[in-house]
Design a protein around this motif. Structure first.
Motif, PDB file in Angstrom:
ATOM      1  N   ILE A  44       0.847  -1.191   0.000  1.00  0.00           N
ATOM      2  CA  ILE A  44       0.000   0.000   0.000  1.00  0.00           C
ATOM      3  C   ILE A  44       0.885   1.245   0.000  1.00  0.00           C
ATOM      4  CG2 ILE A  44      -1.688   1.340   1.315  1.00  0.00           C
ATOM      5  CD1 ILE A  44      -2.738  -1.306   2.426  1.00  0.00           C
ATOM      6  N   GLY A  45       0.587   2.166  -0.916  1.00  0.00           N
ATOM      7  CA  GLY A  45       1.392   3.366  -1.040  1.00  0.00           C
ATOM      8  C   GLY A  45       2.401   3.208  -2.162  1.00  0.00           C
ATOM      9  N   GLY A  46       2.724   4.318  -2.811  1.00  0.00           N
ATOM     10  CA  GLY A  46       3.677   4.239  -3.899  1.00  0.00           C
ATOM     11  C   GLY A  46       3.704   5.512  -4.718  1.00  0.00           C
ATOM     12  N   PRO A  47       4.519   5.529  -5.746  1.00  0.00           N
ATOM     13  CA  PRO A  47       4.731   6.737  -6.541  1.00  0.00           C
ATOM     14  C   PRO A  47       3.449   7.300  -7.165  1.00  0.00           C
ATOM     15  CG  PRO A  47       6.367   5.076  -7.078  1.00  0.00           C
ATOM     16  CD  PRO A  47       5.328   4.400  -6.244  1.00  0.00           C
ATOM     17  N   PHE A  48       3.318   8.608  -7.113  1.00  0.00           N
ATOM     18  CA  PHE A  48       2.268   9.307  -7.849  1.00  0.00           C
ATOM     19  C   PHE A  48       2.713  10.737  -8.089  1.00  0.00           C
ATOM     20  CE2 PHE A  48       0.581   9.881  -3.370  1.00  0.00           C
ATOM     21  CZ  PHE A  48       0.764  11.261  -3.290  1.00  0.00           C
ATOM     22  N   THR A  57       3.137  20.922  -8.416  1.00  0.00           N
ATOM     23  CA  THR A  57       3.277  19.484  -8.628  1.00  0.00           C
ATOM     24  C   THR A  57       3.741  18.819  -7.339  1.00  0.00           C
ATOM     25  OG1 THR A  57       3.794  19.737 -10.970  1.00  0.00           O
ATOM     26  CG2 THR A  57       4.498  17.696  -9.921  1.00  0.00           C
ATOM     27  N   VAL A  58       3.036  17.781  -6.955  1.00  0.00           N
ATOM     28  CA  VAL A  58       3.330  17.064  -5.709  1.00  0.00           C
ATOM     29  C   VAL A  58       3.492  15.581  -6.017  1.00  0.00           C
ATOM     30  CG1 VAL A  58       2.490  16.476  -3.407  1.00  0.00           C
ATOM     31  CG2 VAL A  58       2.009  18.724  -4.363  1.00  0.00           C
ATOM     32  N   THR A  59       4.548  14.981  -5.512  1.00  0.00           N
ATOM     33  CA  THR A  59       4.777  13.548  -5.692  1.00  0.00           C
ATOM     34  C   THR A  59       4.746  12.866  -4.328  1.00  0.00           C
ATOM     35  OG1 THR A  59       7.193  13.612  -5.446  1.00  0.00           O
ATOM     36  CG2 THR A  59       6.292  14.066  -7.643  1.00  0.00           C
ATOM     37  N   TRP A  60       4.734  11.546  -4.348  1.00  0.00           N
ATOM     38  CA  TRP A  60       4.744  10.780  -3.098  1.00  0.00           C
ATOM     39  C   TRP A  60       6.004  11.090  -2.293  1.00  0.00           C
ATOM     40  CZ3 TRP A  60       1.853   9.120   0.357  1.00  0.00           C
ATOM     41  CH2 TRP A  60       2.127   8.020   1.185  1.00  0.00           C
ATOM     42  N   ILE A 144      -4.801  10.224 -11.226  1.00  0.00           N
ATOM     43  CA  ILE A 144      -5.622   9.748 -10.114  1.00  0.00           C
ATOM     44  C   ILE A 144      -5.640   8.221 -10.097  1.00  0.00           C
ATOM     45  CG2 ILE A 144      -7.970   9.646  -9.181  1.00  0.00           C
ATOM     46  CD1 ILE A 144      -6.545  12.331  -8.757  1.00  0.00           C
ATOM     47  N   LYS A 145      -5.751   7.621 -11.257  1.00  0.00           N
ATOM     48  CA  LYS A 145      -5.763   6.164 -11.346  1.00  0.00           C
ATOM     49  C   LYS A 145      -4.464   5.573 -10.833  1.00  0.00           C
ATOM     50  CE  LYS A 145      -6.439   2.315 -14.566  1.00  0.00           C
ATOM     51  NZ  LYS A 145      -6.701   1.926 -15.980  1.00  0.00           N
ATOM     52  N   GLN A 146      -3.346   6.185 -11.172  1.00  0.00           N
ATOM     53  CA  GLN A 146      -2.052   5.709 -10.693  1.00  0.00           C
ATOM     54  C   GLN A 146      -1.969   5.767  -9.173  1.00  0.00           C
ATOM     55  OE1 GLN A 146       1.322   8.207 -11.576  1.00  0.00           O
ATOM     56  NE2 GLN A 146       2.809   6.568 -11.270  1.00  0.00           N
ATOM     57  N   ALA A 147      -2.430   6.887  -8.614  1.00  0.00           N
ATOM     58  CA  ALA A 147      -2.395   7.043  -7.154  1.00  0.00           C
ATOM     59  C   ALA A 147      -3.309   6.031  -6.469  1.00  0.00           C
ATOM     60  CB  ALA A 147      -2.792   8.460  -6.769  1.00  0.00           C
ATOM     61  N   ALA A 148      -4.524   5.879  -6.993  1.00  0.00           N
ATOM     62  CA  ALA A 148      -5.481   4.940  -6.398  1.00  0.00           C
ATOM     63  C   ALA A 148      -4.970   3.511  -6.480  1.00  0.00           C
ATOM     64  CB  ALA A 148      -6.826   5.060  -7.094  1.00  0.00           C
ATOM     65  N   ASP A 179       8.829   6.632   6.183  1.00  0.00           N
ATOM     66  CA  ASP A 179       9.423   5.989   5.009  1.00  0.00           C
ATOM     67  C   ASP A 179       8.373   5.609   3.972  1.00  0.00           C
ATOM     68  OD1 ASP A 179      12.080   6.093   5.967  1.00  0.00           O
ATOM     69  OD2 ASP A 179      11.721   4.327   7.225  1.00  0.00           O
ATOM     70  N   GLY A 180       7.110   5.935   4.256  1.00  0.00           N
ATOM     71  CA  GLY A 180       6.036   5.608   3.317  1.00  0.00           C
ATOM     72  C   GLY A 180       5.513   4.200   3.462  1.00  0.00           C
ATOM     73  N   LYS A 181       5.901   3.507   4.539  1.00  0.00           N
ATOM     74  CA  LYS A 181       5.433   2.136   4.748  1.00  0.00           C
ATOM     75  C   LYS A 181       4.084   2.150   5.473  1.00  0.00           C
ATOM     76  CE  LYS A 181      10.113   0.254   5.026  1.00  0.00           C
ATOM     77  NZ  LYS A 181      11.109  -0.434   5.883  1.00  0.00           N
ATOM     78  N   PRO A 182       3.134   1.322   5.040  1.00  0.00           N
ATOM     79  CA  PRO A 182       1.813   1.306   5.678  1.00  0.00           C
ATOM     80  C   PRO A 182       1.865   0.782   7.105  1.00  0.00           C
ATOM     81  CG  PRO A 182       2.022  -0.519   4.138  1.00  0.00           C
ATOM     82  CD  PRO A 182       3.232   0.333   3.948  1.00  0.00           C
TER      83      PRO A 182
END
Length: 204
Positions: A44-48, A57-60, A144-148, A179-182
């Motif tokens: 869960i979680g990842g690049p967008f 512009t905002v990225t993960w 949005i699809k990539q983020a979802a 660290d972005g870990k769920p």
């Protein structure tokens, strides 16, 4: 070795062995009480790549080093999204009052699943109603699809009605570490107090 010497040695070793065994048992007990995060190891979680209310512009990776609360919804939602986000942000506010330093390390994020209507201005105004700490993001349908997909979030556009269309979607507020870990799903369905308690449990 003489019998007397053997007895003496046993008497000297016995207390040490007992102490070591008690220490090991205590250590095992302490280890067993450390609860693993419910979402540990989940994908869960990842690049967008998305945009905020100002068009930035905002990225993960923009949130690297921050604890993150992530909720996917849409501003035209008549009930579920407002209730969930209200519980999420009221819970966060309570956590912030009790743990100000820890709360500064947390970023609540709202990502729309309805980019057709949720422009950056609309998202900015909607999230602002829940307090200045909630960060709203939107983007193109592809973004949005990539983020979802990165968060395993389900959403689907419903049929059009005289009042407009609704969006069918999953309702989850994710907590992720710096660290972005769920880590866990915040219990927004149980109210602000439950959300605050869950944040207190994990955010250190």
């Amino acid at each position: 070795m003489k019998p007397g010497a053997m007895t003496y040695l046993k008497r000297r070793i016995a207390p040490i062995a007992l102490a070591l065994s008690l220490t090991a048992a205590l250590g095992a007990c302490q280890q067993s009480t450390v609860e693993a995060p419910p979402l540990e190891g989940a994908q869960i979680g990842g690049p967008f790549t998305l945009s905020d209310k100002d068009g930035k512009t905002v990225t993960w990776d923009s949130f690297k080093g921050k604890w993150r609360i992530v909720y996917f919804g849409y501003t035209f939602c008549p009930d579920a999204c407002p209730m969930d986000v209200q519980a999420m942000m009221r819970g966060f506010s309570s956590f912030e009052k009790a743990h100000a330093a820890e709360a500064q390390k947390v970023q609540p994020i709202f990502i729309t699943i309805d980019p057709e209507r949720d422009t950056r201005e609309v998202v900015g105004e909607w999230t602002g109603a829940f307090g200045p700490r909630l960060y709203g993001l939107t983007g193109s349908p592809e973004q949005i699809k990539q983020a979802a997909n990165a968060f395993a979030v389900y959403y689907k556009k419903g049929e059009s009605t005289p009042g407009g269309y609704l969006m069918d979607h999953s309702r989850t507020a994710f907590l992720l570490d710096p660290d972005g870990k769920p880590i866990a799903m915040l219990p927004v369905d149980k109210g602000p107090e439950a959300v605050s308690a869950e944040l207190t449990k994990w955010v250190k």
